[in-house]
Design an enzyme around this catalytic site. Sequence first.
Site, PDB file in Angstrom:
ATOM      1  N   SER A  25      42.449 -18.354   2.145  1.00  0.00           N
ATOM      2  CA  SER A  25      41.932 -19.620   1.621  1.00  0.00           C
ATOM      3  C   SER A  25      41.219 -20.435   2.690  1.00  0.00           C
ATOM      4  CB  SER A  25      43.075 -20.449   1.028  1.00  0.00           C
ATOM      5  OG  SER A  25      44.069 -20.701   1.998  1.00  0.00           O
ATOM      6  N   ASN A 112      54.908 -23.918   1.537  1.00  0.00           N
ATOM      7  CA  ASN A 112      54.867 -24.465   0.179  1.00  0.00           C
ATOM      8  C   ASN A 112      54.878 -25.992   0.187  1.00  0.00           C
ATOM      9  OD1 ASN A 112      54.979 -21.796  -0.498  1.00  0.00           O
ATOM     10  ND2 ASN A 112      56.965 -21.887  -1.515  1.00  0.00           N
ATOM     11  N   THR A 157      23.471 -48.104 -33.508  1.00  0.00           N
ATOM     12  CA  THR A 157      24.496 -47.187 -33.978  1.00  0.00           C
ATOM     13  C   THR A 157      23.752 -45.988 -34.551  1.00  0.00           C
ATOM     14  OG1 THR A 157      24.608 -48.161 -36.206  1.00  0.00           O
ATOM     15  CG2 THR A 157      26.118 -49.055 -34.543  1.00  0.00           C
ATOM     16  N   HIS A 158      24.274 -44.795 -34.319  1.00  0.00           N
ATOM     17  CA  HIS A 158      23.597 -43.556 -34.746  1.00  0.00           C
ATOM     18  C   HIS A 158      22.204 -43.444 -34.128  1.00  0.00           C
ATOM     19  CE1 HIS A 158      26.781 -43.220 -37.806  1.00  0.00           C
ATOM     20  NE2 HIS A 158      26.547 -44.499 -38.057  1.00  0.00           N
ATOM     21  N   SER A 279       5.690 -34.368 -11.386  1.00  0.00           N
ATOM     22  CA  SER A 279       5.494 -33.009 -11.887  1.00  0.00           C
ATOM     23  C   SER A 279       4.511 -32.270 -10.993  1.00  0.00           C
ATOM     24  CB  SER A 279       4.953 -33.058 -13.320  1.00  0.00           C
ATOM     25  OG  SER A 279       4.428 -31.802 -13.712  1.00  0.00           O
ATOM     26  N   LYS A 285       3.252 -37.759 -14.730  1.00  0.00           N
ATOM     27  CA  LYS A 285       4.693 -37.759 -14.978  1.00  0.00           C
ATOM     28  C   LYS A 285       5.467 -38.554 -13.928  1.00  0.00           C
ATOM     29  CE  LYS A 285       6.797 -35.765 -17.593  1.00  0.00           C
ATOM     30  NZ  LYS A 285       7.215 -34.355 -17.474  1.00  0.00           N
ATOM     31  N   GLU A 292      19.143 -37.426 -14.697  1.00  0.00           N
ATOM     32  CA  GLU A 292      19.379 -36.128 -15.335  1.00  0.00           C
ATOM     33  C   GLU A 292      20.365 -35.292 -14.531  1.00  0.00           C
ATOM     34  OE1 GLU A 292      15.507 -34.445 -15.798  1.00  0.00           O
ATOM     35  OE2 GLU A 292      14.907 -35.876 -17.351  1.00  0.00           O
ATOM     36  N   TYR A 319      56.735 -22.261  -6.631  1.00  0.00           N
ATOM     37  CA  TYR A 319      55.404 -22.022  -6.097  1.00  0.00           C
ATOM     38  C   TYR A 319      54.913 -20.636  -6.503  1.00  0.00           C
ATOM     39  CZ  TYR A 319      51.379 -21.649  -3.047  1.00  0.00           C
ATOM     40  OH  TYR A 319      50.095 -21.485  -2.588  1.00  0.00           O
ATOM     41  N   GLN A 324      46.763 -21.536  -5.047  1.00  0.00           N
ATOM     42  CA  GLN A 324      45.670 -21.533  -4.079  1.00  0.00           C
ATOM     43  C   GLN A 324      44.370 -21.972  -4.747  1.00  0.00           C
ATOM     44  OE1 GLN A 324      45.495 -18.464  -0.926  1.00  0.00           O
ATOM     45  NE2 GLN A 324      43.502 -17.924  -1.784  1.00  0.00           N
ATOM     46  N   LYS A 327      42.549 -26.317  -5.157  1.00  0.00           N
ATOM     47  CA  LYS A 327      41.860 -27.224  -4.238  1.00  0.00           C
ATOM     48  C   LYS A 327      40.349 -27.251  -4.370  1.00  0.00           C
ATOM     49  CE  LYS A 327      45.534 -26.110  -1.090  1.00  0.00           C
ATOM     50  NZ  LYS A 327      45.949 -25.040  -2.030  1.00  0.00           N
TER      51      LYS A 327
END
Length: 462
Positions: A25, A112, A157-158, A279, A285, A292, A319, A324, A327
């Site tokens: 690891s 451990n 809304t929607h 672009s 653009k 994004e 354990y 392992q 993390k």
Amino acid sequence: MSTEKLWGGRFTQKAAHWVDEFGASIPFDQELADEDLQGSLAHVKMLKQTGILSAADADKIVAGLESLVQQLHAGKLEFSVENEDIHLNLEKILTDQIGPVAGKLHTARSRNDQVATDFHLYVKNQIPQVIHELTHLQQVLVDLAKDNVETIMPGYTHLQHAQPISYAHYLLAYFDMFQRDVERFQFNLKHTDILPLGAAALAGTTFPIDREFSAQELGFGDVYHNSLDAVSDRDFALEFLSNSAIMMMHLSRFCEEIILWCSYEFNYLELSDQYSTGSSIMPQKKNPDMAELIRGKSGRVIGNLMGLLTVMKSLPLAYNKDLQEDKEGVFDTVKTVMPSLKIFAEMLATAHIHKEKMEQATQNDFSNATELADYLASKGIPFRQAHEIVGKLVLEGLQTGKRLQDITLAEYQKISPLIEEDVYHDLESKVAVERRNSLGGTGFAQIKQNLVRAQQLINEHN
């Protein structure tokens, strides 16, 4: 002959090289080097304080560990796959530098409880930094909201125009989302601020250790009261990932709207050139790439949560080597959420708001239809009947291009003689927003009260 591993006494054959690489690891858990050294320093000081180690041995180990801290910060430590993980790598380096006495450091300790301690320390150190960045973003939102209490925009809304609202009210909706994120991370600290060290492999130890001393040395508020739980618990990491995933979901929602608002069709916002790209083929653009990217990066954080949940879902106590895998997702999440919060806050703070365009969008969209229905209801017409009347007027308006505010008073009075000239006042977008002063509403007076509350919450975080 035993193998050269620090745990090799039981073994007579070396592992195949590819097995070492697969099981190691160190490529990622070297991220915990500083935490591992701090944990070892606390442990050896406890061993000295309790008399488990002699003062001479303990002092020599402390000096060696402090030297390793300096070497680590200077970038002078090199780690090897052959030594598997950060714990054995540091112990091997310590042994090379101070001799066999380094082997006494591991008295009354297991990898451990050692790794669990390191991981707790790491997450415990990261949470306040995440909260700091969240609070900075909240301050950006409050500052923008203060300048835009009377900036009018369509509420949706929607994704359909619903009712006009204040842009400040919109911003403060996200403030409250991030406030809940802050509170979740604050609660996360409670479960992270518990020390596993002293649980050893799974059953505690026969040595007369002082876990409270170790906790005090490392700044922990409590210790685990069950050794099995101490070495196998990763709830604190799951909470961190869950909180991060929810927070990134909030950022992603916000980014989605920024991307929409920056489009030609909406044109409510324009991002600074610093947070936009162009672009390679289309000269006109200006792309909201940072928004994004943050929206996209929410997927990896959500994925990290799903990954650890899946690792944990079938593990028996205590354990297991599966842990392992706990993390990398947390490390990746920290490296994702921190820049996302920083960039988003500055992107938002430097954006230009097209206030006139926002308000204009509320002028021709029939979003004042509820105002007319409420007006009729206030004149004694049952709301359901008023709703039907206004719906028919909207349909007619869509067919003829006539807005509700364009209907003459004479036409209105055919519907009800109770309708008076003041109807046109109520149909104005700004008036519609200002009048909605129910608790938590978009009315200007409510927003100003909410801004005071929001600033107080920020001040409490700092």
